[in-house]
Motif scaffolding. Structure first.
Motif, PDB file in Angstrom:
ATOM      1  N   LYS A 212       0.844  -1.185   0.000  1.00 31.53           N
ATOM      2  CA  LYS A 212       0.000   0.000   0.000  1.00 31.53           C
ATOM      3  C   LYS A 212       0.882   1.238   0.000  1.00 31.53           C
ATOM      4  O   LYS A 212       2.028   1.220   0.477  1.00 31.53           O
ATOM      5  N   LEU A 213       0.335   2.321  -0.547  1.00 32.50           N
ATOM      6  CA  LEU A 213       1.039   3.598  -0.603  1.00 32.50           C
ATOM      7  C   LEU A 213       0.704   4.403   0.646  1.00 32.50           C
ATOM      8  O   LEU A 213      -0.468   4.628   0.960  1.00 32.50           O
ATOM      9  N   VAL A 214       1.741   4.826   1.357  1.00 30.67           N
ATOM     10  CA  VAL A 214       1.570   5.577   2.602  1.00 30.67           C
ATOM     11  C   VAL A 214       2.189   6.956   2.421  1.00 30.67           C
ATOM     12  O   VAL A 214       3.322   7.085   1.932  1.00 30.67           O
ATOM     13  N   ARG A 215       1.452   7.981   2.808  1.00 32.87           N
ATOM     14  CA  ARG A 215       1.958   9.354   2.743  1.00 32.87           C
ATOM     15  C   ARG A 215       2.168   9.883   4.150  1.00 32.87           C
ATOM     16  O   ARG A 215       1.244   9.888   4.966  1.00 32.87           O
ATOM     17  N   GLU A 216       3.388  10.341   4.418  1.00 34.71           N
ATOM     18  CA  GLU A 216       3.722  10.859   5.737  1.00 34.71           C
ATOM     19  C   GLU A 216       4.647  12.062   5.608  1.00 34.71           C
ATOM     20  O   GLU A 216       5.685  11.978   4.945  1.00 34.71           O
ATOM     21  N   MET A 217       4.255  13.176   6.196  1.00 32.65           N
ATOM     22  CA  MET A 217       5.109  14.356   6.300  1.00 32.65           C
ATOM     23  C   MET A 217       5.684  14.777   4.945  1.00 32.65           C
ATOM     24  O   MET A 217       6.887  14.991   4.782  1.00 32.65           O
ATOM     25  N   GLY A 218       4.810  14.839   3.942  1.00 31.77           N
ATOM     26  CA  GLY A 218       5.216  15.332   2.637  1.00 31.77           C
ATOM     27  C   GLY A 218       6.002  14.353   1.791  1.00 31.77           C
ATOM     28  O   GLY A 218       6.519  14.719   0.731  1.00 31.77           O
ATOM     29  N   ALA A 219       6.106  13.108   2.229  1.00 35.66           N
ATOM     30  CA  ALA A 219       6.817  12.081   1.466  1.00 35.66           C
ATOM     31  C   ALA A 219       5.932  10.847   1.346  1.00 35.66           C
ATOM     32  O   ALA A 219       4.922  10.706   2.041  1.00 35.66           O
ATOM     33  N   GLU A 220       6.318   9.964   0.434  1.00 33.91           N
ATOM     34  CA  GLU A 220       5.528   8.756   0.196  1.00 33.91           C
ATOM     35  C   GLU A 220       6.430   7.532   0.230  1.00 33.91           C
ATOM     36  O   GLU A 220       7.627   7.610  -0.087  1.00 33.91           O
ATOM     37  N   LYS A 221       5.827   6.412   0.585  1.00 31.24           N
ATOM     38  CA  LYS A 221       6.536   5.143   0.519  1.00 31.24           C
ATOM     39  C   LYS A 221       5.551   4.014   0.272  1.00 31.24           C
ATOM     40  O   LYS A 221       4.385   4.089   0.675  1.00 31.24           O
ATOM     41  N   VAL A 222       6.029   2.989  -0.429  1.00 32.94           N
ATOM     42  CA  VAL A 222       5.234   1.789  -0.655  1.00 32.94           C
ATOM     43  C   VAL A 222       5.677   0.763   0.370  1.00 32.94           C
ATOM     44  O   VAL A 222       6.846   0.351   0.387  1.00 32.94           O
ATOM     45  N   VAL A 223       4.759   0.384   1.242  1.00 33.34           N
ATOM     46  CA  VAL A 223       5.105  -0.538   2.326  1.00 33.34           C
ATOM     47  C   VAL A 223       4.502  -1.912   2.071  1.00 33.34           C
ATOM     48  O   VAL A 223       3.453  -2.047   1.441  1.00 33.34           O
ATOM     49  N   LYS A 224       5.199  -2.910   2.566  1.00 35.14           N
ATOM     50  CA  LYS A 224       4.747  -4.294   2.487  1.00 35.14           C
ATOM     51  C   LYS A 224       4.005  -4.629   3.770  1.00 35.14           C
ATOM     52  O   LYS A 224       4.529  -4.429   4.868  1.00 35.14           O
ATOM     53  N   MET A 225       2.777  -5.111   3.632  1.00 31.47           N
ATOM     54  CA  MET A 225       1.923  -5.366   4.786  1.00 31.47           C
ATOM     55  C   MET A 225       1.725  -6.870   4.983  1.00 31.47           C
ATOM     56  O   MET A 225       1.478  -7.595   4.011  1.00 31.47           O
ATOM     57  N   ASP A 226       1.828  -7.305   6.218  1.00 31.29           N
ATOM     58  CA  ASP A 226       1.544  -8.705   6.560  1.00 31.29           C
ATOM     59  C   ASP A 226       0.031  -8.880   6.647  1.00 31.29           C
ATOM     60  O   ASP A 226      -0.626  -8.216   7.441  1.00 31.29           O
ATOM     61  N   ILE A 227      -0.515  -9.753   5.817  1.00 32.01           N
ATOM     62  CA  ILE A 227      -1.960  -9.911   5.762  1.00 32.01           C
ATOM     63  C   ILE A 227      -2.530 -10.464   7.064  1.00 32.01           C
ATOM     64  O   ILE A 227      -3.657 -10.166   7.444  1.00 32.01           O
ATOM     65  N   GLN A 228      -1.738 -11.256   7.793  1.00 38.30           N
ATOM     66  CA  GLN A 228      -2.235 -11.860   9.030  1.00 38.30           C
ATOM     67  C   GLN A 228      -2.308 -10.856  10.171  1.00 38.30           C
ATOM     68  O   GLN A 228      -3.236 -10.867  10.965  1.00 38.30           O
TER      69      GLN A 228
END
Length: 721
Positions: free
Chosen positions: A47-63
């Motif tokens: 998922k794409l996460v926006r924090e403090m004027g920057a963005e990152k694509v993070v890997k999420m554990d479905i469990q």
């Protein structure tokens, strides 16, 4: 008695929300789990996460629902490029080692956009621009991840990622003339087809559509804000006018040549869907005639362009693509598809020659959609209205039509997002009393984790005085057919009093406004109005969805006739209730609903006192070809169907209070509709109010427009109803 007194005191202690709380602060909006991009092993999503004027694509554990790592970030990309780069969107290659980064995103129409794309190699930790020059659209990895196809300046291109060399598939594309790999305006709006190309599974070919719109007439909108307003001109085929001529071709990367797929003698046709075979040697596509009462599924040789007929479906009314376009091809060439040929949308299995093997689902109810087809275990997951026409429940069934099981366990409406390996799914469920609940399940339906329950949203709704929504049925104008409806009453409702009524209508073909879902921000507005002493009523007239083909298709060639008759008849039924003030019944709607509210105020001038129409169609001759002709045929073949129920021809009947609202940059329902209705009303010497939103499109939003609109409508209702 003490308990009763306590509940009354609690109700009285609740406050009504303000319009600013609803539309500016947005306190009634809930949360969801957005942007689920399943990763190939099914155990994770990104998922794409926006924090403090920057963005990152993070890997999420479905469990656990927790992040387990960052896959790419705008900071890393900025450092690598030596200039700032923000992430507006992203797409993985099949092996997830490369990422297409979308930046400087710019919307075009409802489903189209253009951006600058960059290719990030996770293993090498490098980033390079996909292409030079103008922004690109629809950039898509080849299945093997070695190439990217995209559209730029109306032409289709492919870039080889090994050396970043760009290859033009077409070169003669031109705005408002010839489009390659992208849909024209009407395909995008009415067939949901903006990206008009598809990679072959073996990555050796690309099938693409081309649109020659040189003979399509233009529509021009002024865009205000400069000393001399700019003029935006685009091709828009209105009902009965020239459409684009469409061509289907296959580009072969080995010899750099295109093969045109034969389409028969008729030129004025539609090709709204393309499907590749598993081996990449053939492709299937849906062919429809201009009147959309004849649909064919054809199979074509990708190298010779010759085609054969797999199946055809015809109708005395129309074949609804939305009910016939879910097609899943299996390895042996057989396929699963949906159709409403039986009278209700159901799932069917066909062999590779197009012969029907079996009807997998059956009954006097509709399959809403196929969620996924697990080819390995021969199971079909789908949503249907088997239990209720106002809520979708989730089911699984075998290819053989056996082993049907209901997987959802809660009341209300459901939608589902399955992992690619069919091991897990995320379920989105709510009902009238319970807000959106997002949960993780295994394929057997077992709930594993609650990802979002929106209890804070529910607490906010409970904190305010918003009235009570009750489901009910009313009779259609035929006096026999039951119509789904709801009513919102003030929390302090007193049956001995009389209340004014505001009806909300959409009413368009296949739509449903009466659904067992948790209230939205618009419902909060209705709660606000209920607190001002109004009853809010919504009725799904004949022609809407959820009740089968005959219920929906009754409006064919008479769009607006039965729908307005049902709304008027429903209002008259309400007027007979002891707690309704029969002299104070109003109606409002947006788009098709604005068309309906206008028509009802005029045709139902003996029952409706007030109406608001936002962005309405006022003459079906002004609207686009695909939508209008599907339900009306052409104006040349059905002139009375176009004129008999268009509001511009009923202005003499206006007696009540009328507010007409439109955006001047509405590319969908043109501002022309409002202007022509206004001219007709002036000619008929009818008084009314009107308000236009500069440079706003069909949704009328941005720069405080939503808040301004609902405040204006509230004030109008308080004054005139």
């Amino acid at each position: 008695m003490l308990l009763c007194m306590g509940s009354v005191a609690f109700a009285q202690s609740k406050k009504s929300p303000t319009l600013d709380q609803i539309f500016k602060e947005g306190i009634f909006r809930g949360h969801s789990v957005y942007g689920i991009n399943w990763m190939k092993d099914g155990q994770y999503y990104s998922k794409l996460v926006r924090e403090m004027g920057a963005e990152k694509v993070v890997k999420m554990d479905i469990q656990t629902g927790q992040p387990v790592g960052t896959l790419v970030s705008s900071k890393v990309l900025t450092d690598l490029l030596g200039k700032e780069l923000h992430i507006d969107g992203y797409h993985f290659s099949a092996d997830e080692q490369k990422v297409l980064i979308e930046t400087e995103h710019e919307a075009i129409y409802r489903r189209s956009s253009k951006s600058h794309y960059f290719v990030y190699d996770r293993q090498a930790n490098t980033v390079v621009p996909l292409a030079k020059g103008e922004k690109q659209s629809f950039a898509t990895f080849s299945p093997d991840g070695k190439m990217v196809a995209f559209v730029r300046s109306n032409n289709l291109y492919v870039t080889n990622l090994s050396d970043m060399k760009e290859q033009a598939i077409t070169t003669d594309g031109q705005f408002n003339s010839l489009l390659h790999g992208m849909g024209d305006w009407v395909y995008e709006e009415e067939f949901s087809l903006a990206k008009a190309f598809k990679w072959a599974p073996d990555s050796k070919s690309i099938a693409y559509l081309s649109f020659d719109e040189s003979e399509v007439k233009q529509y021009t909108m002024p865009i205000y804000g400069t000393l001399y307003p700019q003029q935006y001109t685009f091709k828009y085929p209105k009902a009965g006018e020239r459409n684009s001529e469409v061509f289907l071709s296959v580009y072969h990367l080995d010899n750099q040549k295109s093969t045109e797929i034969q389409k028969g003698k008729e030129k004025d046709i539609y090709i709204p869907r393309i499907y590749w075979s598993a081996d990449g040697k053939s492709l299937s596509y849906i062919w429809m005639n201009r009147l959309q009462n004849h649909l064919e599924l054809r199979k074509a040789n990708a190298f010779t362009g010759e085609y054969s007929l797999l199946l055809k479906e015809t109708s005395k009314t129309y074949v609804d693509l939305d009910f016939n376009d879910q097609i899943y091809f299996l390895k042996d060439g057989s396929f699963i598809r949906t159709s409403e040929e039986s009278g209700f949308k159901h799932i069917y299995l066909f062999n590779k020659e197009g012969q029907q093997l079996r009807q997998i689902t059956n009954g006097q109810w509709e399959v809403s959609s196929i969620v996924g087809v697990d080819k390995t275990h021969k199971k079909i997951y789908y949503l249907s209205k088997e239990e209720s026409t106002i809520a979708d429940q989730f089911y699984v069934i075998g290819f053989n039509g056996k082993g049907k099981k209901k997987l959802s366990t809660r009341e209300g409406n459901h939608s589902v997002n399955f992992s690619n390996d069919f091991k897990y799914y995320i379920q989105y469920q709510s009902n009238i009393h319970q807000p959106l609940r997002v949960t993780l399940h295994n394929a057997k339906g077992k709930e594993l984790k609650v990802l979002e329950d929106n209890q804070a949203q529910k607490a906010t709704f409970d904190k305010f005085d918003l009235g009570h929504k009750e489901f009910m049925t009313v009779k259609a104008a035929d006096g026999q057919t039951d119509l789904n409806a709801y009513m919102i009453k003030p929390s302090n409702f007193d049956a001995s009093k009389k209340y004014p009524v505001l009806m909300f209508v959409y009413g368009g073909p296949g739509s449903q406004m009466v659904q067992n879902k948790f209230p939205s921000y618009r419902d909060a507005w209705y709660g606000y109005l209920a607190n001002q002493g109004y009853l809010i009523v919504c009725v799904d007239n004949r022609g809407t969805g959820g009740k089968g083909r005959d219920f929906k298709h009754i409006t064919y060639k008479d769009l607006g006739k039965y729908e307005s008759e049902d709304q008027i008849y429903a209002a008259k039924q309400l007027a007979k209730k002891s707690f309704v003030d029969a002299e104070r019944i109003g109606i409002w709607g947006w788009s098709f609903g604005g068309y309906m509210s206008s028509l009802c105020l005029m045709k139902g001038n003996d029952i409706f006192k007030t109406a608001i129409a936002v962005a309405p169609v006022t003459n079906w001759r002004y609207y686009d070809s695909i939508y209008t002709e599907r339900y009306q045929s052409t104006p040349q073949l059905n002139p009375h169907g176009y004129d008999d129920n268009s509001p511009v021809f009923h202005v003499d009947q206006l007696k009540g209070n009328f507010l007409l609202v439109h955006g001047t940059a509405d590319d969908n329902v043109h501002f022309q509709n409002a202007v022509e209705l206004e001219n007709a009303l002036i000619s008929a010497n009818k008084q009314f109010r009107t308000f236009y939103y500069p440079n706003r499109n069909h949704g009328i939003y941005g720069d405080n427009a939503t808040r301004h609109l609902y405040t204006m409508m509230t004030n109008f209702l308080l004054e005139k109803l």
